[in-house]
Design a protein around this motif. Structure first.
Motif, PDB file in Angstrom:
ATOM      1  N   THR A  24       0.849  -1.179   0.000  1.00  0.00           N
ATOM      2  CA  THR A  24       0.000   0.000   0.000  1.00  0.00           C
ATOM      3  C   THR A  24       0.890   1.236   0.000  1.00  0.00           C
ATOM      4  O   THR A  24       1.847   1.313   0.777  1.00  0.00           O
ATOM      5  CB  THR A  24      -0.888   0.020   1.259  1.00  0.00           C
ATOM      6  OG1 THR A  24      -1.665  -1.179   1.288  1.00  0.00           O
ATOM      7  CG2 THR A  24      -1.796   1.234   1.284  1.00  0.00           C
ATOM      8  N   VAL A  25       0.577   2.193  -0.869  1.00  0.00           N
ATOM      9  CA  VAL A  25       1.303   3.467  -0.905  1.00  0.00           C
ATOM     10  C   VAL A  25       0.318   4.559  -0.508  1.00  0.00           C
ATOM     11  O   VAL A  25      -0.725   4.716  -1.140  1.00  0.00           O
ATOM     12  CB  VAL A  25       1.893   3.751  -2.298  1.00  0.00           C
ATOM     13  CG1 VAL A  25       2.586   5.106  -2.322  1.00  0.00           C
ATOM     14  CG2 VAL A  25       2.861   2.644  -2.709  1.00  0.00           C
ATOM     15  N   LYS A  26       0.664   5.288   0.560  1.00  0.00           N
ATOM     16  CA  LYS A  26      -0.194   6.364   1.057  1.00  0.00           C
ATOM     17  C   LYS A  26       0.550   7.690   0.979  1.00  0.00           C
ATOM     18  O   LYS A  26       1.754   7.744   1.226  1.00  0.00           O
ATOM     19  CB  LYS A  26      -0.589   6.122   2.512  1.00  0.00           C
ATOM     20  CG  LYS A  26      -1.467   4.921   2.738  1.00  0.00           C
ATOM     21  CD  LYS A  26      -1.821   4.792   4.205  1.00  0.00           C
ATOM     22  CE  LYS A  26      -2.714   3.594   4.455  1.00  0.00           C
ATOM     23  NZ  LYS A  26      -3.017   3.450   5.891  1.00  0.00           N
ATOM     24  N   ILE A  27      -0.185   8.743   0.681  1.00  0.00           N
ATOM     25  CA  ILE A  27       0.335  10.105   0.722  1.00  0.00           C
ATOM     26  C   ILE A  27      -0.341  10.802   1.894  1.00  0.00           C
ATOM     27  O   ILE A  27      -1.567  10.785   2.006  1.00  0.00           O
ATOM     28  CB  ILE A  27       0.021  10.872  -0.586  1.00  0.00           C
ATOM     29  CG1 ILE A  27       0.459  10.087  -1.824  1.00  0.00           C
ATOM     30  CG2 ILE A  27       0.641  12.267  -0.549  1.00  0.00           C
ATOM     31  CD1 ILE A  27       1.927   9.865  -1.958  1.00  0.00           C
ATOM     32  N   VAL A  28       0.464  11.385   2.783  1.00  0.00           N
ATOM     33  CA  VAL A  28      -0.059  12.123   3.926  1.00  0.00           C
ATOM     34  C   VAL A  28       0.522  13.532   3.921  1.00  0.00           C
ATOM     35  O   VAL A  28       1.444  13.832   3.162  1.00  0.00           O
ATOM     36  CB  VAL A  28       0.252  11.413   5.265  1.00  0.00           C
ATOM     37  CG1 VAL A  28      -0.358  10.021   5.299  1.00  0.00           C
ATOM     38  CG2 VAL A  28       1.736  11.369   5.528  1.00  0.00           C
ATOM     39  N   ASN A  29       0.000  14.378   4.779  1.00  0.00           N
ATOM     40  CA  ASN A  29       0.494  15.743   4.918  1.00  0.00           C
ATOM     41  C   ASN A  29       0.669  16.014   6.408  1.00  0.00           C
ATOM     42  O   ASN A  29      -0.214  16.551   7.063  1.00  0.00           O
ATOM     43  CB  ASN A  29      -0.481  16.725   4.273  1.00  0.00           C
ATOM     44  CG  ASN A  29       0.115  18.093   4.109  1.00  0.00           C
ATOM     45  OD1 ASN A  29       1.316  18.288   4.242  1.00  0.00           O
ATOM     46  ND2 ASN A  29      -0.729  19.064   3.818  1.00  0.00           N
ATOM     47  N   ASP A  30       1.834  15.600   6.944  1.00  0.00           N
ATOM     48  CA  ASP A  30       2.087  15.668   8.384  1.00  0.00           C
ATOM     49  C   ASP A  30       3.415  16.392   8.631  1.00  0.00           C
ATOM     50  O   ASP A  30       4.479  15.848   8.339  1.00  0.00           O
ATOM     51  CB  ASP A  30       2.144  14.256   8.955  1.00  0.00           C
ATOM     52  CG  ASP A  30       2.362  14.206  10.454  1.00  0.00           C
ATOM     53  OD1 ASP A  30       2.766  15.229  11.054  1.00  0.00           O
ATOM     54  OD2 ASP A  30       2.147  13.135  11.037  1.00  0.00           O
ATOM     55  N   PRO A  31       3.388  17.604   9.164  1.00  0.00           N
ATOM     56  CA  PRO A  31       4.630  18.362   9.350  1.00  0.00           C
ATOM     57  C   PRO A  31       5.600  17.741  10.360  1.00  0.00           C
ATOM     58  O   PRO A  31       6.757  18.139  10.421  1.00  0.00           O
ATOM     59  CB  PRO A  31       4.144  19.733   9.832  1.00  0.00           C
ATOM     60  CG  PRO A  31       2.793  19.490  10.405  1.00  0.00           C
ATOM     61  CD  PRO A  31       2.212  18.335   9.637  1.00  0.00           C
ATOM     62  N   TYR A  32       5.163  16.751  11.119  1.00  0.00           N
ATOM     63  CA  TYR A  32       6.010  16.147  12.146  1.00  0.00           C
ATOM     64  C   TYR A  32       6.596  14.796  11.743  1.00  0.00           C
ATOM     65  O   TYR A  32       7.435  14.259  12.448  1.00  0.00           O
ATOM     66  CB  TYR A  32       5.222  15.995  13.449  1.00  0.00           C
ATOM     67  CG  TYR A  32       4.672  17.308  13.925  1.00  0.00           C
ATOM     68  CD1 TYR A  32       5.516  18.285  14.457  1.00  0.00           C
ATOM     69  CD2 TYR A  32       3.328  17.604  13.795  1.00  0.00           C
ATOM     70  CE1 TYR A  32       5.019  19.518  14.862  1.00  0.00           C
ATOM     71  CE2 TYR A  32       2.819  18.834  14.204  1.00  0.00           C
ATOM     72  CZ  TYR A  32       3.670  19.780  14.737  1.00  0.00           C
ATOM     73  OH  TYR A  32       3.187  20.997  15.134  1.00  0.00           O
ATOM     74  N   MET A  33       6.164  14.258  10.629  1.00  0.00           N
ATOM     75  CA  MET A  33       6.615  12.946  10.171  1.00  0.00           C
ATOM     76  C   MET A  33       7.807  13.079   9.230  1.00  0.00           C
ATOM     77  O   MET A  33       7.987  14.106   8.592  1.00  0.00           O
ATOM     78  CB  MET A  33       5.458  12.249   9.442  1.00  0.00           C
ATOM     79  CG  MET A  33       5.684  10.776   9.182  1.00  0.00           C
ATOM     80  SD  MET A  33       4.326  10.120   8.175  1.00  0.00           S
ATOM     81  CE  MET A  33       5.182  10.053   6.598  1.00  0.00           C
ATOM     82  N   ASP A  34       8.613  12.026   9.139  1.00  0.00           N
ATOM     83  CA  ASP A  34       9.708  11.979   8.173  1.00  0.00           C
ATOM     84  C   ASP A  34       9.168  12.085   6.752  1.00  0.00           C
ATOM     85  O   ASP A  34       7.963  11.936   6.518  1.00  0.00           O
ATOM     86  CB  ASP A  34      10.489  10.674   8.315  1.00  0.00           C
ATOM     87  CG  ASP A  34      11.322  10.614   9.582  1.00  0.00           C
ATOM     88  OD1 ASP A  34      11.605  11.675  10.166  1.00  0.00           O
ATOM     89  OD2 ASP A  34      11.688   9.494   9.983  1.00  0.00           O
ATOM     90  N   ALA A  35      10.060  12.266   5.797  1.00  0.00           N
ATOM     91  CA  ALA A  35       9.674  12.411   4.387  1.00  0.00           C
ATOM     92  C   ALA A  35       9.007  11.151   3.842  1.00  0.00           C
ATOM     93  O   ALA A  35       8.082  11.227   3.037  1.00  0.00           O
ATOM     94  CB  ALA A  35      10.886  12.768   3.542  1.00  0.00           C
ATOM     95  N   GLY A  36       9.471   9.996   4.290  1.00  0.00           N
ATOM     96  CA  GLY A  36       8.895   8.739   3.829  1.00  0.00           C
ATOM     97  C   GLY A  36       9.218   7.615   4.771  1.00  0.00           C
ATOM     98  O   GLY A  36      10.226   7.646   5.484  1.00  0.00           O
ATOM     99  N   ILE A  37       8.367   6.613   4.765  1.00  0.00           N
ATOM    100  CA  ILE A  37       8.541   5.455   5.642  1.00  0.00           C
ATOM    101  C   ILE A  37       8.136   4.206   4.872  1.00  0.00           C
ATOM    102  O   ILE A  37       7.093   4.177   4.211  1.00  0.00           O
ATOM    103  CB  ILE A  37       7.647   5.559   6.895  1.00  0.00           C
ATOM    104  CG1 ILE A  37       8.011   6.776   7.733  1.00  0.00           C
ATOM    105  CG2 ILE A  37       7.727   4.281   7.726  1.00  0.00           C
ATOM    106  CD1 ILE A  37       7.034   7.062   8.852  1.00  0.00           C
ATOM    107  N   PHE A  38       8.951   3.158   4.977  1.00  0.00           N
ATOM    108  CA  PHE A  38       8.528   1.835   4.545  1.00  0.00           C
ATOM    109  C   PHE A  38       8.350   1.005   5.802  1.00  0.00           C
ATOM    110  O   PHE A  38       9.279   0.858   6.597  1.00  0.00           O
ATOM    111  CB  PHE A  38       9.549   1.165   3.623  1.00  0.00           C
ATOM    112  CG  PHE A  38       9.273  -0.307   3.428  1.00  0.00           C
ATOM    113  CD1 PHE A  38       8.091  -0.714   2.835  1.00  0.00           C
ATOM    114  CD2 PHE A  38      10.160  -1.269   3.860  1.00  0.00           C
ATOM    115  CE1 PHE A  38       7.800  -2.063   2.684  1.00  0.00           C
ATOM    116  CE2 PHE A  38       9.888  -2.612   3.699  1.00  0.00           C
ATOM    117  CZ  PHE A  38       8.706  -3.014   3.113  1.00  0.00           C
TER     118      PHE A  38
END
Length: 86
Positions: A24-38
């Motif tokens: 699953t590939v999700k796009i989020v908009n979270d100023p506190y999260m890293d750029a990407g996560i697997f």
């Protein structure tokens, strides 16, 4: 980001890899999260739009996360930033 993926052969291959592995590939908009996560436990990739300035940057992160998945599929461990100094 979809246009970039369809036009960039490397990003396209990364996205196909995720599709082939049921990821699953999700796009989020979270100023506190890293750029990407697997997350191998969830078989999920999260791309954080808040940490990118363009679709091209997001596609680059998608490719980066695909490399994490490929290493995981080969049995190599994913290092987390918190564990790197242990």
């Amino acid at each position: 980001m979809g246009d970039v993926i369809s036009e960039d052969p490397i990003a396209n291959a990364a996205y196909r890899q995720f599709q082939e592995n049921g990821t699953t590939v999700k796009i989020v908009n979270d100023p506190y999260m890293d750029a990407g996560i697997f997350d191998p436990a969830k078989n999920e990739v999260i791309i954080n739009a808040a940490q990118h300035s363009s679709g091209k940057d997001m596609a680059s992160t998608l490719v980066h996360e695909a490399l994490h998945q490929k290493r995981n599929l080969r049995g190599l461990h994913i290092l987390r930033r918190a564990n790197m100094n242990e």
